[in-house]
Design a protein around this motif. Structure first.
Motif, PDB file in Angstrom:
ATOM      1  N   ASP A 165       1.455  -1.315  -0.258  1.00  0.00           N
ATOM      2  CA  ASP A 165      -0.114  -0.305  -0.425  1.00  0.00           C
ATOM      3  C   ASP A 165       0.615   1.205  -0.248  1.00  0.00           C
ATOM      4  OD1 ASP A 165      -2.045  -1.725   0.083  1.00  0.00           O
ATOM      5  OD2 ASP A 165      -2.169  -1.448   2.380  1.00  0.00           O
ATOM      6  N   THR A 166       1.745   0.667   0.496  1.00  0.00           N
ATOM      7  CA  THR A 166       2.678   2.293   1.002  1.00  0.00           C
ATOM      8  C   THR A 166       3.311   2.667  -0.556  1.00  0.00           C
ATOM      9  OG1 THR A 166       2.744   1.709   3.113  1.00  0.00           O
ATOM     10  CG2 THR A 166       4.556   3.298   2.364  1.00  0.00           C
ATOM     11  N   TYR A 167       4.376   1.723  -1.336  1.00  0.00           N
ATOM     12  CA  TYR A 167       4.707   1.807  -2.197  1.00  0.00           C
ATOM     13  C   TYR A 167       4.255   1.859  -3.605  1.00  0.00           C
ATOM     14  CZ  TYR A 167       8.425   2.103   1.011  1.00  0.00           C
ATOM     15  OH  TYR A 167       9.161   2.585   2.087  1.00  0.00           O
ATOM     16  N   GLY A 168       2.419   1.326  -3.663  1.00  0.00           N
ATOM     17  CA  GLY A 168       2.194   1.897  -4.624  1.00  0.00           C
ATOM     18  C   GLY A 168       2.295   0.558  -5.026  1.00  0.00           C
ATOM     19  N   ILE A 169       2.881  -0.843  -5.027  1.00  0.00           N
ATOM     20  CA  ILE A 169       2.854  -2.198  -6.070  1.00  0.00           C
ATOM     21  C   ILE A 169       1.145  -2.994  -5.660  1.00  0.00           C
ATOM     22  CG2 ILE A 169       4.182  -3.776  -5.444  1.00  0.00           C
ATOM     23  CD1 ILE A 169       6.133  -2.706  -4.004  1.00  0.00           C
ATOM     24  N   ASP A 396      -7.947   0.028 -19.332  1.00  0.00           N
ATOM     25  CA  ASP A 396      -8.895  -0.293 -18.137  1.00  0.00           C
ATOM     26  C   ASP A 396      -8.289  -0.688 -17.118  1.00  0.00           C
ATOM     27  OD1 ASP A 396     -10.992  -0.289 -20.092  1.00  0.00           O
ATOM     28  OD2 ASP A 396     -10.787  -2.431 -20.858  1.00  0.00           O
ATOM     29  N   TYR A 397      -6.925  -1.406 -17.293  1.00  0.00           N
ATOM     30  CA  TYR A 397      -6.347  -1.810 -15.898  1.00  0.00           C
ATOM     31  C   TYR A 397      -5.593   0.076 -15.252  1.00  0.00           C
ATOM     32  CZ  TYR A 397      -1.766  -3.188 -13.498  1.00  0.00           C
ATOM     33  OH  TYR A 397      -1.155  -3.365 -12.366  1.00  0.00           O
ATOM     34  N   VAL A 398      -5.389   0.812 -15.660  1.00  0.00           N
ATOM     35  CA  VAL A 398      -5.229   1.941 -14.813  1.00  0.00           C
ATOM     36  C   VAL A 398      -5.839   2.691 -14.739  1.00  0.00           C
ATOM     37  CG1 VAL A 398      -4.029   4.052 -15.180  1.00  0.00           C
ATOM     38  CG2 VAL A 398      -2.954   2.467 -16.553  1.00  0.00           C
ATOM     39  N   GLU A 399      -6.542   2.390 -14.941  1.00  0.00           N
ATOM     40  CA  GLU A 399      -8.332   3.197 -14.510  1.00  0.00           C
ATOM     41  C   GLU A 399      -8.933   2.346 -13.230  1.00  0.00           C
ATOM     42  OE1 GLU A 399     -13.376   4.101 -15.454  1.00  0.00           O
ATOM     43  OE2 GLU A 399     -11.424   3.122 -17.258  1.00  0.00           O
ATOM     44  N   ILE A 400      -8.934   1.425 -12.563  1.00  0.00           N
ATOM     45  CA  ILE A 400      -8.929   0.418 -11.678  1.00  0.00           C
ATOM     46  C   ILE A 400      -7.911   0.549 -10.703  1.00  0.00           C
ATOM     47  CG2 ILE A 400      -9.342  -1.845 -10.918  1.00  0.00           C
ATOM     48  CD1 ILE A 400     -10.150  -2.796 -13.134  1.00  0.00           C
ATOM     49  N   GLN A 401      -6.893   0.700 -11.104  1.00  0.00           N
ATOM     50  CA  GLN A 401      -5.299   0.654 -10.146  1.00  0.00           C
ATOM     51  C   GLN A 401      -5.791   2.435  -8.982  1.00  0.00           C
ATOM     52  OE1 GLN A 401      -3.642  -1.187  -8.973  1.00  0.00           O
ATOM     53  NE2 GLN A 401      -4.987  -3.272  -9.904  1.00  0.00           N
ATOM     54  N   VAL A 402      -5.905   3.257 -10.741  1.00  0.00           N
ATOM     55  CA  VAL A 402      -5.912   4.416  -9.600  1.00  0.00           C
ATOM     56  C   VAL A 402      -7.535   4.321  -8.958  1.00  0.00           C
ATOM     57  CG1 VAL A 402      -6.056   6.745 -10.246  1.00  0.00           C
ATOM     58  CG2 VAL A 402      -4.436   5.632 -12.116  1.00  0.00           C
ATOM     59  N   LYS A 403      -8.125   3.865  -9.463  1.00  0.00           N
ATOM     60  CA  LYS A 403      -9.386   4.533  -8.567  1.00  0.00           C
ATOM     61  C   LYS A 403      -8.821   3.686  -6.724  1.00  0.00           C
ATOM     62  CE  LYS A 403     -13.251   4.474 -11.653  1.00  0.00           C
ATOM     63  NZ  LYS A 403     -13.865   3.769 -11.538  1.00  0.00           N
ATOM     64  N   ARG A 404      -8.036   2.864  -7.001  1.00  0.00           N
ATOM     65  CA  ARG A 404      -7.501   1.997  -6.029  1.00  0.00           C
ATOM     66  C   ARG A 404      -6.388   2.579  -5.304  1.00  0.00           C
ATOM     67  NH1 ARG A 404      -3.465  -3.087  -5.647  1.00  0.00           N
ATOM     68  NH2 ARG A 404      -2.704  -2.727  -3.313  1.00  0.00           N
ATOM     69  N   TYR A 405      -5.646   3.270  -5.963  1.00  0.00           N
ATOM     70  CA  TYR A 405      -4.823   4.471  -5.281  1.00  0.00           C
ATOM     71  C   TYR A 405      -5.445   5.274  -4.053  1.00  0.00           C
ATOM     72  CZ  TYR A 405      -1.393   1.506  -6.776  1.00  0.00           C
ATOM     73  OH  TYR A 405      -0.453  -0.245  -7.606  1.00  0.00           O
ATOM     74  N   GLU A 406      -6.320   6.451  -5.018  1.00  0.00           N
ATOM     75  CA  GLU A 406      -6.429   7.193  -4.379  1.00  0.00           C
ATOM     76  C   GLU A 406      -7.886   6.591  -3.502  1.00  0.00           C
ATOM     77  OE1 GLU A 406      -8.759   9.398  -7.707  1.00  0.00           O
ATOM     78  OE2 GLU A 406      -6.782  10.075  -8.481  1.00  0.00           O
ATOM     79  N   GLN A 408      -6.726   5.204  -0.978  1.00  0.00           N
ATOM     80  CA  GLN A 408      -5.772   4.778  -0.479  1.00  0.00           C
ATOM     81  C   GLN A 408      -5.242   6.105   0.033  1.00  0.00           C
ATOM     82  OE1 GLN A 408      -3.603   1.989  -2.261  1.00  0.00           O
ATOM     83  NE2 GLN A 408      -5.398   0.064  -1.140  1.00  0.00           N
ATOM     84  N   GLY A 409      -5.410   7.155  -0.444  1.00  0.00           N
ATOM     85  CA  GLY A 409      -5.102   7.949  -0.190  1.00  0.00           C
ATOM     86  C   GLY A 409      -3.540   8.528  -1.100  1.00  0.00           C
ATOM     87  N   LYS A 410      -3.169   7.575  -2.129  1.00  0.00           N
ATOM     88  CA  LYS A 410      -1.865   7.298  -2.650  1.00  0.00           C
ATOM     89  C   LYS A 410      -2.024   8.424  -3.801  1.00  0.00           C
ATOM     90  CE  LYS A 410      -0.770   4.762   1.013  1.00  0.00           C
ATOM     91  NZ  LYS A 410       0.157   5.779   1.680  1.00  0.00           N
ATOM     92  N   THR A 411      -1.875   9.541  -4.207  1.00  0.00           N
ATOM     93  CA  THR A 411      -2.385  10.384  -5.062  1.00  0.00           C
ATOM     94  C   THR A 411      -0.610  10.397  -5.554  1.00  0.00           C
ATOM     95  OG1 THR A 411      -1.564  12.068  -3.957  1.00  0.00           O
ATOM     96  CG2 THR A 411      -3.401  11.975  -4.642  1.00  0.00           C
ATOM     97  N   LYS A 487       2.034  15.989   3.482  1.00  0.00           N
ATOM     98  CA  LYS A 487       3.322  14.789   3.159  1.00  0.00           C
ATOM     99  C   LYS A 487       3.843  14.694   1.433  1.00  0.00           C
ATOM    100  CE  LYS A 487       5.004  10.678   3.777  1.00  0.00           C
ATOM    101  NZ  LYS A 487       4.901   9.127   4.929  1.00  0.00           N
ATOM    102  N   GLU A 488       2.529  14.576   0.800  1.00  0.00           N
ATOM    103  CA  GLU A 488       2.870  14.663  -0.500  1.00  0.00           C
ATOM    104  C   GLU A 488       3.192  15.639  -1.030  1.00  0.00           C
ATOM    105  OE1 GLU A 488       0.563  11.931  -2.794  1.00  0.00           O
ATOM    106  OE2 GLU A 488       0.709  10.509  -1.475  1.00  0.00           O
ATOM    107  N   LEU A 489       2.490  17.241  -0.960  1.00  0.00           N
ATOM    108  CA  LEU A 489       3.080  18.320  -1.063  1.00  0.00           C
ATOM    109  C   LEU A 489       4.436  18.429  -0.701  1.00  0.00           C
ATOM    110  CD1 LEU A 489       2.038  21.311  -3.036  1.00  0.00           C
ATOM    111  CD2 LEU A 489       0.650  21.702  -0.194  1.00  0.00           C
ATOM    112  N   ARG A 490       4.696  18.356   0.305  1.00  0.00           N
ATOM    113  CA  ARG A 490       6.244  18.473   0.833  1.00  0.00           C
ATOM    114  C   ARG A 490       7.131  18.022   0.149  1.00  0.00           C
ATOM    115  NH1 ARG A 490       8.811  20.944   4.727  1.00  0.00           N
ATOM    116  NH2 ARG A 490      11.653  19.666   5.092  1.00  0.00           N
ATOM    117  N   ALA A 491       6.713  16.493  -0.756  1.00  0.00           N
ATOM    118  CA  ALA A 491       7.826  15.503  -1.145  1.00  0.00           C
ATOM    119  C   ALA A 491       7.789  16.434  -2.655  1.00  0.00           C
ATOM    120  CB  ALA A 491       7.170  13.923  -1.038  1.00  0.00           C
ATOM    121  N   GLU A 492       6.270  16.843  -3.292  1.00  0.00           N
ATOM    122  CA  GLU A 492       6.250  17.346  -4.345  1.00  0.00           C
ATOM    123  C   GLU A 492       6.886  19.210  -4.321  1.00  0.00           C
ATOM    124  OE1 GLU A 492       4.960  16.165  -7.482  1.00  0.00           O
ATOM    125  OE2 GLU A 492       5.009  14.449  -6.703  1.00  0.00           O
TER     126      GLU A 492
END
Length: 515
Positions: A165-169, A396-406, A408-411, A487-492
């Motif tokens: 989850d943390t590393y988006g695997i 199709d694959y990316v659409e499903i995975q992106v929804k999952r990550y978002e 989880q807050g893993k933008t 946290k992600e904004l600081r990293a960006e």
């Protein structure tokens, strides 16, 4: 085990014709007058490596010193600069020395296939359908094994799920992920128990932690009176633990880095590495706040992110320009560096240059390998070798995975996957087969030094500098979807800071590029 190397040469001349800044002079005094560990916060282009090497001239009372670099090329450069008797090494090379000293019969896994072979062993007797499914997630399972070693995470199903989850695997749907996680844990346990063969991750892991998970290292690390560490902001938990074992209770450590250039958290680096180093070593923190790279105009922009950065006395004004995408190719000259927050916008101009017979490369052979892996997975899972069909399934694959990550807050993880897909789509232009897509990816991505123009993601450009820098899609800094996550904004913003501080002269923003 004390390091027994070449006798240290005592250096009498501690200064050169160079004029040092007040902060550099203070650092040299601290090195020479105390035995306290030191943490140097160095802004981009501040000459931290030069300063650290010069500091060794004040450390003549130590019999054994190691200068530990982040990668092989930097370590090799250090070997030519450090005083005689100082060992310049990477963490991996130093770790392997310790392992060989403690376990002389161990063999080195030069091809890094140890974990891959255990993966085959774990899966070989699975039912055909399960074996095929798990095989599709082989690289993800092996990455989880690597992350357990590099982050010192507990080797368990729950811990590996958290790493995923943390590393988006991507480890598949719930019924698939359970099997993938179980496989990864079994591979880790077999790999960890095998002390006859040491792979790349083991070189650090064995020096950091014991076989049974205790804090006592598996090997007796070589000990040094003083260890100097470069790029400490990119250190992971295993490297920090190894460092503490190297210096022991009586050794001293000096670390140099830049918190605002910490941009590898997504790959396993400890985003709070500098703070953890200071706490573990009780280090005295010192600044290097003058950049000797960037001109006045660029420093002014960087100060919006890092207020303490200062231009050197007498720094030139520099050049900041804004152009549109149609002006890019005619402005690019050999030696230019073209950066972007994502890879997809780099593809079109790089291929246009190649079509014109000009030299161009997108930096990152392993990025290309990751793209090929994603293409192969989608093509294999959907039983197609047609490029157009593969792209449709990929979407199709990316659409499903992106929804999952978002959810989880893993933008940022979602952004990485979207960038991969958009890069593949850009490269696939004009391709009819999956093999043609693979071929084009291999052609454009590489790591060799180019005499022409180097295109690069910002992450890949850290540590480089140029006289002529171009930034594509400046609107992607910071990544738009990160603004609601502190946290992600600081990293960006760290990524943006790295991008702004590569040029010694001209910085050009290129607007209008699609991708």
């Amino acid at each position: 085990m004390k390091y027994e190397g070449e006798t240290r040469r005592v250096l009498v001349e501690k200064t050169s014709a160079k004029e040092w800044s007040e902060n550099q002079t203070n650092f040299y005094h601290k090195v020479g007058s105390t035995d306290q560990s030191i943490l140097v916060e160095a802004v981009a282009g501040s000459g931290k490596t030069t300063t650290a090497v010069e500091g060794l001239k004040y450390a003549t009372r130590y019999n054994s010193i190691a200068f530990v670099a982040f990668n092989r090329s930097i370590a090799q450069d250090f070997k030519e600069k450090v005083p005689a008797g100082v060992m310049a090494s990477t963490y991996h090379s130093l770790g392997l020395r310790s392992i060989k000293a403690s376990m002389p019969d161990v063999k080195v896994d030069g091809d890094n296939v140890k974990d891959f072979n255990y993966f085959k062993q774990v899966t070989e007797n699975m039912p055909d359908g399960t074996k095929l499914m798990v095989g599709d997630y082989r690289s993800e399972a092996l990455r989880l094994v690597s992350l357990v070693k590099n982050t010192l995470a507990e080797p368990s199903i729950a811990s590996m799920q958290l790493l995923s989850d943390t590393y988006g695997i991507d480890i598949g749907k719930e019924d698939e992920s359970d099997i993938v996680l179980d496989t990864a844990l079994k591979v880790f346990n077999l790999s960890n128990a095998d002390e006859s063969l040491v792979n790349f991750d083991d070189m650090i892991y064995w020096n950091a932690i014991g076989k049974d998970g205790s804090d006592k290292p598996r090997v007796n690390p070589l000990r040094f009176d003083l260890v100097v560490t470069d790029e400490v902001q990119d250190t992971n938990a295993a490297r920090l633990a190894m460092l503490m074992n190297i210096i022991g209770d009586t050794g001293r450590s000096i670390a140099v880095g830049d918190r605002r250039q910490s941009i590898y958290g997504w790959s396993g680096a400890d985003e709070e590495a500098m703070d953890h180093f200071r706490e573990r070593t009780n280090a005295f923190e010192m600044p290097l706040d003058i950049t000797y790279r960037c001109p006045e105009s660029i420093v002014a922009m960087a100060q919006e992110i890092v207020p303490q950065i200062k231009a050197r006395p007498g720094a030139p004004e520099g050049i900041i320009r804004h152009i549109n995408e149609f002006e890019l190719l005619r402005n690019l000259k050999d030696g230019a560096l073209v950066l972007c927050r994502t890879n997809a916008p780099l593809v079109k101009p790089a291929f246009q240059m190649l079509a014109e017979g000009r030299k161009a490369i997108i930096v990152g052979r392993d990025i290309g390998a990751g793209l090929v892996s994603l293409v192969d997975r989608v093509a294999k899972k959907n039983n197609t070798q047609d490029a157009f069909a593969m792209l449709s399934y990929l979407q199709d694959y990316v659409e499903i995975q992106v929804k999952r990550y978002e959810l989880q807050g893993k933008t940022s993880r979602a952004a990485m996957l979207v960038d991969q897909a958009e890069t593949i789509e850009a490269i696939s232009d004009g391709c009819r087969t999956v093999e043609e897509v693979r071929s084009k990816i291999t052609k454009i991505f590489g790591d060799e030094k180019s005499e022409g123009v180097r295109f690069s993601s910002i992450h890949r450009a850290k540590g480089t500098e140029t006289d002529d820098e171009y930034i594509l899609r400046p609107d992607l800094m910071p990544w738009p979807k990160s603004v609601d996550n502190p946290k992600e904004l600081r990293a960006e913003m760290n990524v943006k800071y790295v991008a702004l501080t590569r040029s010694k002269n001209a910085l050009t923003f290129v607007h209008g590029i699609n991708g």
